[in-house]
Design a protein around this motif. Structure first.
Motif, PDB file in Angstrom:
ATOM      1  N   VAL A  89       0.847  -1.190   0.000  1.00 30.74           N
ATOM      2  CA  VAL A  89       0.000   0.000   0.000  1.00 30.74           C
ATOM      3  C   VAL A  89       0.888   1.247   0.000  1.00 30.74           C
ATOM      4  O   VAL A  89       1.878   1.321   0.726  1.00 30.74           O
ATOM      5  CB  VAL A  89      -0.921   0.018   1.232  1.00 30.74           C
ATOM      6  N   TRP A  93      -4.195   6.846   0.234  1.00 32.66           N
ATOM      7  CA  TRP A  93      -5.469   6.126   0.189  1.00 32.66           C
ATOM      8  C   TRP A  93      -6.537   6.858   1.000  1.00 32.66           C
ATOM      9  O   TRP A  93      -6.250   7.395   2.072  1.00 32.66           O
ATOM     10  CB  TRP A  93      -5.295   4.706   0.732  1.00 32.66           C
ATOM     11  N   PRO A  97      -7.455  -0.103   2.611  1.00 30.32           N
ATOM     12  CA  PRO A  97      -6.948  -0.970   1.539  1.00 30.32           C
ATOM     13  C   PRO A  97      -7.369  -2.426   1.699  1.00 30.32           C
ATOM     14  O   PRO A  97      -7.355  -3.180   0.725  1.00 30.32           O
ATOM     15  CB  PRO A  97      -5.427  -0.823   1.658  1.00 30.32           C
ATOM     16  N   TYR A 108     -12.936  -1.748  -4.234  1.00 30.41           N
ATOM     17  CA  TYR A 108     -11.681  -1.122  -3.847  1.00 30.41           C
ATOM     18  C   TYR A 108     -10.820  -2.080  -3.028  1.00 30.41           C
ATOM     19  O   TYR A 108     -11.336  -2.895  -2.265  1.00 30.41           O
ATOM     20  CB  TYR A 108     -11.938   0.113  -2.967  1.00 30.41           C
ATOM     21  N   GLY A 109      -9.496  -1.917  -3.143  1.00 32.44           N
ATOM     22  CA  GLY A 109      -8.591  -2.660  -2.274  1.00 32.44           C
ATOM     23  C   GLY A 109      -7.240  -2.858  -2.915  1.00 32.44           C
ATOM     24  O   GLY A 109      -7.125  -2.909  -4.146  1.00 32.44           O
ATOM     25  N   ILE A 110      -6.225  -3.006  -2.079  1.00 30.64           N
ATOM     26  CA  ILE A 110      -4.900  -3.264  -2.612  1.00 30.64           C
ATOM     27  C   ILE A 110      -4.894  -4.649  -3.264  1.00 30.64           C
ATOM     28  O   ILE A 110      -5.350  -5.637  -2.678  1.00 30.64           O
ATOM     29  CB  ILE A 110      -3.814  -3.163  -1.501  1.00 30.64           C
ATOM     30  N   ASP A 380      -6.158   4.132  -3.718  1.00 30.78           N
ATOM     31  CA  ASP A 380      -7.544   3.734  -3.948  1.00 30.78           C
ATOM     32  C   ASP A 380      -7.660   2.834  -5.185  1.00 30.78           C
ATOM     33  O   ASP A 380      -8.564   2.986  -6.023  1.00 30.78           O
ATOM     34  CB  ASP A 380      -8.464   4.953  -4.101  1.00 30.78           C
TER      35      ASP A 380
END
Length: 406
Positions: A89, A93, A97, A108-110, A380
């Motif tokens: 990450v 953001w 994440p 959404y998310g890493i 993001d």
């Protein structure tokens, strides 16, 4: 009578979104316990829907999660491939994440783009067919691997353990485009040695920083001389990522009034199938020699980085007329009502993917096609909901077409 298109149009969207959201709640940074925890969960899910699934060892105590949906016989086999490990990450953001957030437009998310959305899409495609009582004739193999970020060690390990199929789909993010060629990569280092003088006599000097400033745009525009076609030339690229200049190899930076006599640059190159790293380096060296002619007294040196036995991703290529490419094209048209962008598409063509190992080491025909890409490697990180769900549908139709159904 089974109607694959009807099944595709009526997938359980909420279940598909929740599967991906759950995957995103795992912090599966590369080479961490979270990576293994997600692999264990993927194997558990696959066993839960009726696949033969297990964890397969990878060097360094890591594991791949691999499942097989056995066919009834008489059909061709299809392998899906994607990695579970993610980049770290970054700053900037505005959402959690690892929250697995889903709103009206995005997930959404890493790692959602690179590349958990692609992994979840193949899993949900198989589950959707199983829940409707469909049985394929050919085997479907799901390979959720680790180590893509270390040169593809997970996929390479799986192939060497005998994991094979007639065709494959690698789910790296292409924004649902069908990528039929991508580059191989190498890392290079360049040293520029000039001649120092005090700034009052800089006309007598050979400025290494000035040489670097001349060099970089020439490298950025370079195409390699052994490109067999315009498509191959399209994915030729040289990029300088770091530069440092000062006095001597020790980089004395406190003596600013003197002309810098030493600079070091590092970067990466991309070349296509049928091209070689040796020719790419030779072409870069020719640029350096011309710079030496322009700046008498300048000395240049280039060398490439070795990886001490660690794998690098080879170039990948498949014919646009291949059975797998045509199958994915047809599935895309059935879902979206328009032709699928297909070919040597950039920027995905500059990526390295595990498709290279499946193509070269595994000797399989395949295509790279996955959701995400537009918002990859950025704060993001996200994937369009519609792209993810359409990818589930396209994979589902490709399974039915390639493997056949009873």
């Amino acid at each position: 009578m089974i109607d694959p298109l009807d099944i595709a149009r009526n997938i359980d969207e909420s279940a598909c979104l929740e599967t991906l959201s759950e995957m995103l709640r795992f912090n599966s940074y590369s080479e961490t316990p979270g990576e293994r925890a997600l692999a264990e969960r993927m194997a558990e899910i696959m066993r839960g829907i009726g696949l033969e699934a297990d964890l397969h060892p990878v060097d360094g105590g890591r594991v791949n999660a691999i499942g097989v949906w056995r066919g009834t016989g008489g059909g061709e086999s299809l392998l899906f491939n994607g990695h579970l490990d993610t980049n770290p990450v970054t700053e900037g953001w505005s959402v959690d994440p690892w929250g697995g957030l889903v709103d009206e437009d995005f997930i959404y998310g890493i790692g959602v783009s690179n590349m958990k959305a692609g992994d979840a899409a193949s899993l949900c495609a198989v589950r959707s067919l199983i829940e409707r009582g469909v049985r394929p004739r050919g085997d479907v193999i799901l390979t959720y691997v680790v180590g893509e970020l270390q040169g593809g060690v997970g996929t390479l390990s799986a192939v060497r353990q005998g994991i094979r199929a007639d065709y494959f789909i690698n789910s790296e993010p292409t924004d649902l485009q069908a990528l039929t060629m991508h580059a191989a990569a190498f890392v290079f280092h360049i040293e520029l040695e000039g001649i120092t003088r005090h700034m009052s006599k800089r006309e007598e000097a050979v400025d290494a920083i000035q040489a670097a400033c001349r060099l970089i745009p020439r490298l950025s525009s370079l195409k390699f001389s052994d490109a067999p076609s315009d498509e191959h030339r399209l994915i030729n690229r040289v990029h300088v990522g770091t530069i440092r200049g000062a006095l001597s190899r020790e980089f004395h930076e406190w003596r600013a009034p003197q002309v810098a006599d030493f600079a070091r640059l590092s970067g990466s190159g991309r070349y296509g199938p049928g091209q070689t790293e040796e020719q790419a380096v030779q072409d870069i060296r020719a640029v350096l020699e011309r710079l030496e002619d322009e700046m008498p007294g300048l000395k240049t040196k280039i060398w490439t980085e070795t990886r001490d036995g660690k794998p690098t991703m080879p170039a990948f290529e498949v014919s646009k007329d291949s059975r797998i490419v045509q199958s994915v094209n047809a599935a895309y048209f059935a879902i979206r009502g328009k032709s699928q962008p297909t070919g040597t598409i950039v920027p995905p063509g500059f990526y390295g993917t595990d498709a290279g190992h499946l193509h070269v080491e595994g000797r399989m025909q395949g295509v790279v096609c996955g959701p995400g890409g537009r918002y990859n490697t950025m704060p993001d990180e996200r994937v369009d909901r519609v792209d993810y769900l359409d990818m589930v549908r396209i994979y589902l139709l490709a399974i039915c077409d390639i493997c056949g159904v009873d």
